[in-house]
Write an enzyme that holds these catalytic residues in place. Structure first.
Site, PDB file in Angstrom:
ATOM      1  N   GLU A 143       0.876  -1.182   0.000  1.00 42.18           N
ATOM      2  CA  GLU A 143       0.000   0.000   0.000  1.00 42.18           C
ATOM      3  C   GLU A 143       0.908   1.225   0.000  1.00 42.18           C
ATOM      4  OE1 GLU A 143      -3.234   2.443   2.580  1.00 42.18           O
ATOM      5  OE2 GLU A 143      -3.344   0.265   2.809  1.00 42.18           O
TER       6      GLU A 143
ATOM      7  N   HIS B  42       2.253   4.587  -2.036  1.00 44.67           N
ATOM      8  CA  HIS B  42       1.584   5.505  -2.952  1.00 44.67           C
ATOM      9  C   HIS B  42       2.543   6.386  -3.740  1.00 44.67           C
ATOM     10  CE1 HIS B  42      -2.052   4.172  -1.083  1.00 44.67           C
ATOM     11  NE2 HIS B  42      -1.617   4.546   0.101  1.00 44.67           N
TER      12      HIS B  42
ATOM     13  N   HIS C 221      -9.033   0.782  -1.173  1.00 49.98           N
ATOM     14  CA  HIS C 221      -8.331   1.786  -0.380  1.00 49.98           C
ATOM     15  C   HIS C 221      -9.324   2.848   0.100  1.00 49.98           C
ATOM     16  CE1 HIS C 221      -5.774   5.306   0.451  1.00 49.98           C
ATOM     17  NE2 HIS C 221      -4.897   4.402   0.808  1.00 49.98           N
TER      18      HIS C 221
ATOM     19  N   ASP D 159       2.171   2.044   3.904  1.00 45.79           N
ATOM     20  CA  ASP D 159       1.346   3.219   3.598  1.00 45.79           C
ATOM     21  C   ASP D 159       2.229   4.441   3.381  1.00 45.79           C
ATOM     22  OD1 ASP D 159      -0.864   4.727   3.003  1.00 45.79           O
ATOM     23  OD2 ASP D 159      -1.872   4.438   4.915  1.00 45.79           O
TER      24      ASP D 159
END
Length: 332
Positions: free
Chosen positions: A8, A10, A169, A293
């Site tokens: 996850e 980004h 998400h 994240d």
């Protein structure tokens, strides 16, 4: 612990950044914090340096929220995702194929086009599935299309055919649902609102019959399952007593069965040992995966929490990299 895989993680593009409401993001999260996030979303060198320092071998990248889901014009959203997927593949993945893969971004404003773009991204660009940032804005910012909408069926047919995962998400709730946060707007996003919004979205998918129609579909949830490993048994218990209620009777199995058969969870942004043990107990060691994240969270904070954990060696290896290798067919 070397060799970890995170999924996850980004990125952004200059085009995507122009869609952001950076002022409200700064007010909610702090200007200094968001300046650092926005810088790291656009580059690779700091990312790779952090990955090396924290024992992360590979990262599956995705466009930051809300991305295509917030674009009100369907044609514009469809063109946006094609450009975005091409850019992520060319700029991030192709220069570092051993370190990066990517999830496709798709525009559910036009579900058939989203299905076509997923197929193109998987077969031509080598992407590992799709990451969808919650509901899709339709007819203005007050209306959202959730993934159980009948119009999205053509997309799910393609997901099932390709047999690739979808990462669900978070994004913040629709404006009409934000009254409870008034005066405490810092709670709207990742601190609280993201989790409750995404948990209900996942329950909608379970209750819709989606997994009865397509038993092979896999959904990934971050943040150790958005609270569902703990709360879903209570929800299922209450719905059994409300069996004549609105929206019930469509799914063929208990909700908890869908959670443990059609979902995976990741550790992204939830570095709490008791919550991890709960996720392992509920989901099993083969359905929990390490994630960070990034850049909203710090890679080394994630690694400093995970690496010293006392777990059976096979459990720890499964979570760190084994499950991700299997789910995404990544090389050792």
């Amino acid at each position: 612990m070397k060799g970890k895989i995170a999924l996850e993680e980004h990125v952004s593009t200059q085009e995507n950044n122009r869609l952001w409401d950076s002022k409200s993001e700064a007010l909610r999260n702090g200007r200094h914090y968001m300046d650092n996030v926005e810088k790291r979303l656009l580059e690779t060198e700091l990312r790779l340096k952090d990955m090396d320092a924290c024992g992360i071998r590979h990262a599956i990248l995705s466009l930051t929220s809300p991305g295509a889901q917030s674009i009100l014009d369907a044609a514009a959203a469809t063109h946006f995702v094609t450009r975005t997927n091409d850019y992520i593949a060319e700029y991030f993945v192709q220069p570092h194929p051993d370190r990066f893969s990517a999830f496709a971004t798709v525009a559910l404003q036009n579900p058939q086009a989203a299905a076509d773009e997923l197929e193109r991204s998987v077969k031509k660009l080598g992407m590992k599935g799709a990451l969808i940032n919650g509901y899709t804005n339709m007819n203005g910012t007050e209306e959202g299309r959730y993934l159980d909408d009948p119009a999205v069926e053509v997309f799910w047919q393609k997901v099932s055919e390709l047999n690739v995962p979808v990462y669900l998400h978070p994004r913040e709730p629709l404006p009409a649902a934000c009254g409870i946060y008034r005066g405490y707007e810092s709670l709207v996003g990742s601190a609280w609102g993201f989790a409750t919004e995404t948990a209900v979205h996942a329950i909608r998918l379970m209750m819709s019959g989606l997994f009865d129609r397509y038993p092979n579909i896999t959904i990934i949830l971050g943040h150790l399952g958005e609270g569902l490993t703990f709360m879903l048994p209570r929800t299922a218990h209450r719905l059994e007593k409300q069996f004549e209620g609105i929206g019930l009777g469509i799914n063929q199995h208990p909700l908890t069965d869908y959670l443990t058969n059609n979902f995976y969870v990741t550790t992204s942004g939830h570095f709490t040992t008791s919550a991890l043990h709960n996720a392992i107990e509920v989901m099993g060691k083969d359905r929990v995966m390490f994630s960070v994240d990034y850049p909203y969270e710090d890679m080394c904070q994630a690694a400093d929490w995970f690496d010293p954990l006392i777990l059976d060696a096979d459990v720890k290896q499964s979570i760190a990299y084994g499950n991700a290798r299997r789910v995404f067919t990544l090389p050792e």
